[in-house]
Design a protein around this motif. Structure first.
Motif, PDB file in Angstrom:
ATOM      1  N   PHE A 193      45.477  25.627  45.087  1.00 44.11           N
ATOM      2  CA  PHE A 193      44.237  25.517  44.251  1.00 44.11           C
ATOM      3  C   PHE A 193      43.531  25.579  44.732  1.00 44.11           C
ATOM      4  O   PHE A 193      41.884  25.818  44.137  1.00 44.11           O
ATOM      5  N   THR A 194      42.936  24.871  45.850  1.00 45.59           N
ATOM      6  CA  THR A 194      41.981  25.545  46.154  1.00 45.59           C
ATOM      7  C   THR A 194      41.594  26.717  46.667  1.00 45.59           C
ATOM      8  O   THR A 194      40.139  26.966  47.293  1.00 45.59           O
ATOM      9  N   PHE A 195      43.173  27.009  47.257  1.00 44.86           N
ATOM     10  CA  PHE A 195      42.558  29.071  47.711  1.00 44.86           C
ATOM     11  C   PHE A 195      42.493  28.989  46.921  1.00 44.86           C
ATOM     12  O   PHE A 195      41.803  30.231  47.193  1.00 44.86           O
ATOM     13  N   ALA A 196      42.724  28.838  45.600  1.00 50.25           N
ATOM     14  CA  ALA A 196      42.673  29.951  44.211  1.00 50.25           C
ATOM     15  C   ALA A 196      40.803  29.955  43.768  1.00 50.25           C
ATOM     16  O   ALA A 196      40.537  30.531  43.065  1.00 50.25           O
ATOM     17  N   CYS A 197      40.416  28.617  44.463  1.00 48.84           N
ATOM     18  CA  CYS A 197      39.252  28.688  43.621  1.00 48.84           C
ATOM     19  C   CYS A 197      38.294  29.620  44.084  1.00 48.84           C
ATOM     20  O   CYS A 197      37.069  29.509  43.639  1.00 48.84           O
ATOM     21  N   TYR A 198      38.459  29.988  45.484  1.00 49.81           N
ATOM     22  CA  TYR A 198      38.168  31.440  46.562  1.00 49.81           C
ATOM     23  C   TYR A 198      37.947  33.099  45.419  1.00 49.81           C
ATOM     24  O   TYR A 198      37.238  33.112  44.963  1.00 49.81           O
ATOM     25  N   ARG A 199      38.884  33.059  44.771  1.00 51.35           N
ATOM     26  CA  ARG A 199      38.684  34.176  42.910  1.00 51.35           C
ATOM     27  C   ARG A 199      37.907  33.976  42.366  1.00 51.35           C
ATOM     28  O   ARG A 199      38.400  35.052  41.208  1.00 51.35           O
ATOM     29  N   ALA A 200      37.466  33.080  41.946  1.00 52.26           N
ATOM     30  CA  ALA A 200      37.471  32.603  40.527  1.00 52.26           C
ATOM     31  C   ALA A 200      35.856  33.205  39.348  1.00 52.26           C
ATOM     32  O   ALA A 200      35.382  33.324  40.567  1.00 52.26           O
ATOM     33  N   LYS A 201      36.152  34.230  38.894  1.00 47.34           N
ATOM     34  CA  LYS A 201      35.694  34.756  38.265  1.00 47.34           C
ATOM     35  C   LYS A 201      34.237  34.329  36.913  1.00 47.34           C
ATOM     36  O   LYS A 201      33.601  34.772  36.724  1.00 47.34           O
ATOM     37  N   SER A 202      34.817  33.147  36.813  1.00 45.64           N
ATOM     38  CA  SER A 202      34.421  32.633  35.135  1.00 45.64           C
ATOM     39  C   SER A 202      34.309  31.218  35.851  1.00 45.64           C
ATOM     40  O   SER A 202      34.663  30.251  36.379  1.00 45.64           O
ATOM     41  N   LEU A 203      33.101  30.472  35.296  1.00 48.69           N
ATOM     42  CA  LEU A 203      32.997  29.094  34.925  1.00 48.69           C
ATOM     43  C   LEU A 203      34.320  28.313  35.208  1.00 48.69           C
ATOM     44  O   LEU A 203      34.785  27.413  34.660  1.00 48.69           O
ATOM     45  N   ALA A 204      34.988  29.099  33.468  1.00 51.64           N
ATOM     46  CA  ALA A 204      36.566  28.446  32.404  1.00 51.64           C
ATOM     47  C   ALA A 204      37.352  28.454  33.420  1.00 51.64           C
ATOM     48  O   ALA A 204      38.054  27.638  33.723  1.00 51.64           O
ATOM     49  N   GLU A 205      37.182  29.946  33.972  1.00 52.34           N
ATOM     50  CA  GLU A 205      38.773  29.708  35.799  1.00 52.34           C
ATOM     51  C   GLU A 205      38.375  28.266  36.767  1.00 52.34           C
ATOM     52  O   GLU A 205      39.052  28.047  36.652  1.00 52.34           O
ATOM     53  N   LEU A 206      37.010  28.586  36.552  1.00 47.73           N
ATOM     54  CA  LEU A 206      36.581  27.526  38.192  1.00 47.73           C
ATOM     55  C   LEU A 206      37.267  26.154  37.695  1.00 47.73           C
ATOM     56  O   LEU A 206      37.945  24.892  37.806  1.00 47.73           O
ATOM     57  N   ARG A 207      36.253  25.818  35.770  1.00 52.65           N
ATOM     58  CA  ARG A 207      36.925  24.422  35.680  1.00 52.65           C
ATOM     59  C   ARG A 207      38.911  24.457  35.703  1.00 52.65           C
ATOM     60  O   ARG A 207      39.015  23.364  35.635  1.00 52.65           O
ATOM     61  N   GLY A 208      39.517  25.205  35.790  1.00 56.12           N
ATOM     62  CA  GLY A 208      40.370  25.548  35.128  1.00 56.12           C
ATOM     63  C   GLY A 208      41.592  25.179  37.009  1.00 56.12           C
ATOM     64  O   GLY A 208      42.506  24.383  37.159  1.00 56.12           O
ATOM     65  N   TYR A 209      40.926  25.489  37.333  1.00 59.58           N
ATOM     66  CA  TYR A 209      41.766  25.499  39.373  1.00 59.58           C
ATOM     67  C   TYR A 209      40.389  23.800  39.289  1.00 59.58           C
ATOM     68  O   TYR A 209      42.198  23.172  40.196  1.00 59.58           O
ATOM     69  N   ARG A 210      39.864  23.438  39.492  1.00 63.41           N
ATOM     70  CA  ARG A 210      39.409  22.566  39.548  1.00 63.41           C
ATOM     71  C   ARG A 210      40.244  21.076  39.684  1.00 63.41           C
ATOM     72  O   ARG A 210      40.641  20.081  39.801  1.00 63.41           O
ATOM     73  N   PHE A 211      40.559  20.900  37.879  1.00 65.18           N
ATOM     74  CA  PHE A 211      41.618  20.531  37.560  1.00 65.18           C
ATOM     75  C   PHE A 211      42.678  20.289  37.769  1.00 65.18           C
ATOM     76  O   PHE A 211      43.317  19.004  38.070  1.00 65.18           O
TER      77      PHE A 211
END
Length: 588
Positions: free
Chosen positions: A197-215
């Protein structure tokens, strides 16, 4: 499970199959037990006497101490009841990292060398990886992520809070898992989830998506604090562990240093490459080049605990030495699964919740979490607010407090083990932190004063190895209670860190953060004063277990005589008392 010698497996020593016999002394309260151990090792055939005060060990030196006329200032002697005079004299001051207390053999010193290379350095790497990923959020924020994801107002701190909630919630299952499953399985598995999910953060396209990955990322990261401290507390003696937890925190500081430097380099070299912003490259590189390899290495180097060792690198003799050390230090590191009570058993929770020390440590850890100005992001945001600094300069200069933090952490943790006095360094660090916060509250001060304040913020982190050493020593007697208590303390204190920063460090107050520094000053002052409360309960706890620490207490002034077993079962050799060699002769 493969039988390959390069595959971690439970180490079963030959003598673990022996039968233990127990004999009862007629007409007395003492019990004598045989414990068959391997000749030539530190665990030779030995016997113990069970007195009303606790167990006496064969071959163990006991100090007979009269409490009459005890001076008030002895309250500040942290190891007064934790170690007898023989233990204190058995090391030179310059050998405090490798004191070789118990056996005075090469095997013990080699054991400590190996533990430092395997456990200490690995946890440094692991903490560096986690800290790097965590600090990258701040580095990314000041390197274009804010604009790319349209973050406004308090979105920065709210995203951090959401991430913290994930860590808190998913720590709770480890109350059950820690005493039942080996750490070399739990930790790498969770770390692989963190890496993904650290890897997934690179592709975040929105704040909501980033928050989901960080959670979810933080949920997988919930294991590494409790598991690492559980393992460290199972291998190291009380005056060795602060120095080793120091390595753990050095990894955290190293993450703060390298995050800014790497982000600056990546932003300069890769920003726009393959159509990706520089901050996205940082998350991708972290996961692939650092986090995933670290998780794989952990499976092979984490040794488990002495009583359930899975190490590929320790010899049988070194495992015996580790167990002997734990016996002398009254550290019970593990029990068989069949002996563990159900997690919902009231017996377990009664031991946890109705122990005053638990609540004392909850307050202590809560203050520790909430006085940490070092991780507020205030320094980086202050730099960014200065138009004279470019993004690259901000990232490069952001590492200065963390670099100085290495010196602060080493001062407190190594000083604590060298002097056997954790509380003094904790109070000192709290005072410096309060001064730093007071300057930043004032804010309208000279440039030099402000730089001093920011560059000393890591004194809020420096005493943490001492705090965790205290907690480990408090909880060394019962592995299951230790697991539940560790997670409970950590979850309660960290839960406050999920909402207090959201109120105190609101991004709209950047870069001054007046409320945040007031809150940190308050918690820092309480932290310094509360250290003496912890010391009081620690001393009281160790006095109850003084016999296990090699100290036989009596008080001639108060009419408390020397215990009877000193005359019947012990003999004096030089300054100290030992169990008689042929204790069977005294069972009449």
């Amino acid at each position: 499970m493969p039988s390959c010698k390069f595959w971690p497996r439970l180490r079963v020593l030959p003598e673990e199959q022996s039968v233990h016999e127990v004999y009862t002394e007629p007409n007395t309260h003492d019990v004598v037990g045989d414990e068959t151990k391997t000749k030539g090792s530190d665990l030779e055939t030995t016997k113990t006497v069970e007195s009303e005060e606790g167990q006496l060990q064969h071959g163990f030196p006991y100090e007979l101490r009269d409490e009459a006329g005890r001076r008030w200032w002895k309250f500040f002697d942290e190891f007064e009841y934790r170690a007898n005079s023989e233990y204190k004299k058995s090391r030179s001051w310059y050998s405090f990292l490798y004191p070789n207390h118990t056996t005075h053999t090469k095997a013990e010193r080699t054991l400590l060398y190996k533990l430092d290379l395997l456990v200490g350095v690995y946890f440094l790497m692991l903490c560096w990886s986690k800290s790097l990923d965590t600090n990258n959020y701040t580095s990314a924020y000041v390197s274009g992520m804010k604009e790319d994801l349209n973050m406004k107002g308090n979105d920065y701190i709210y995203t951090s809070t959401i991430s913290n909630v994930g860590a808190i919630v998913f720590q709770l299952p480890f109350m059950y898992l820690l005493p039942r499953f080996p750490a070399h399985i739990i930790l790498p598995f969770m770390d692989m989830g963190w890496s993904w999910f650290t890897f997934a953060c690179y592709r975040a396209k929105s704040l909501a998506e980033l928050r989901g990955y960080r959670f979810i990322l933080s949920a997988f990261g919930a294991a590494y604090y409790p598991v690492s401290q559980y393992v460290l507390g199972s291998w190291y003696a009380p005056d060795e562990i602060s120095s080793r937890v120091c390595l753990f925190f050095c990894g955290q500081l190293l993450g703060g240093v390298t995050s800014g430097l790497l982000q600056a380099r990546i932003y300069k070299s890769l920003d726009g490459v393959a159509g990706m912003a520089g901050w996205r490259w940082m998350f991708l590189i972290d996961a692939v080049a650092i986090s995933i390899p670290t998780a794989i290495i952990g499976f092979f180097v984490i040794p488990g605990i002495p009583s359930k060792c899975y190490s590929l690198f320790l010899t049988d003799e070194e495992i015996r030495v580790a167990r002997a050390r734990n016996k002398r230090n009254q550290i019970r590191d593990g029990v068989d699964k069949s002996m563990l009570a159900p997690l919902w058993s009231w017996k377990i929770w009664k031991k946890v919740l109705f122990t005053p020390a638990f609540w004392v440590l909850v307050v202590f850890d809560t203050c520790s979490w909430n006085n940490m100005t070092a991780f507020s992001g205030g320094y980086s945001l202050w730099l960014k607010s200065n138009p004279n600094y470019s993004i690259v300069q901000v990232n490069n200069m952001s590492v200065l407090p963390a670099c100085l933090g290495f010196a602060y952490v080493f001062l407190c943790s190594w000083g604590a083990d060298l002097t056997r006095c954790k509380w003094a360094f904790m109070v000192f660090a709290a005072i410096i932190n309060c001064v730093s916060c007071a300057i930043l509250i004032k804010w309208d001060v000279s440039s030099g004063a402000k730089w001093f304040a920011f560059l000393t913020t890591y004194f809020s982190v420096a005493p943490s190895p001492c705090l965790w050493s205290f907690i480990n020593d408090f909880l060394r007697f019962d592995p299951q209670v230790k697991a539940v208590t560790w997670i409970a303390i950590y979850s309660i204190s960290q839960s406050t860190y999920a909402w207090i920063p959201a109120l105190a460090w609101q991004t709209v107050e950047s870069p001054r953060f007046h409320t945040g520094y007031v809150v940190s000053l308050t918690f820092g002052a309480i932290y310094g004063l509360w250290t003496f409360v912890v010391l009081f309960f620690y001393k009281r706890n160790e006095k109850k277990h003084a016999l296990g620490n090699g100290i036989i207490l009596y008080n001639s002034e108060e009419g408390k005589p020397v215990p009877k077993y000193v005359d019947t079962a012990m003999e004096k050799r030089g300054e100290y008392y030992y169990l008689k060699d042929h204790i069977d002769n005294y069972l009449t």
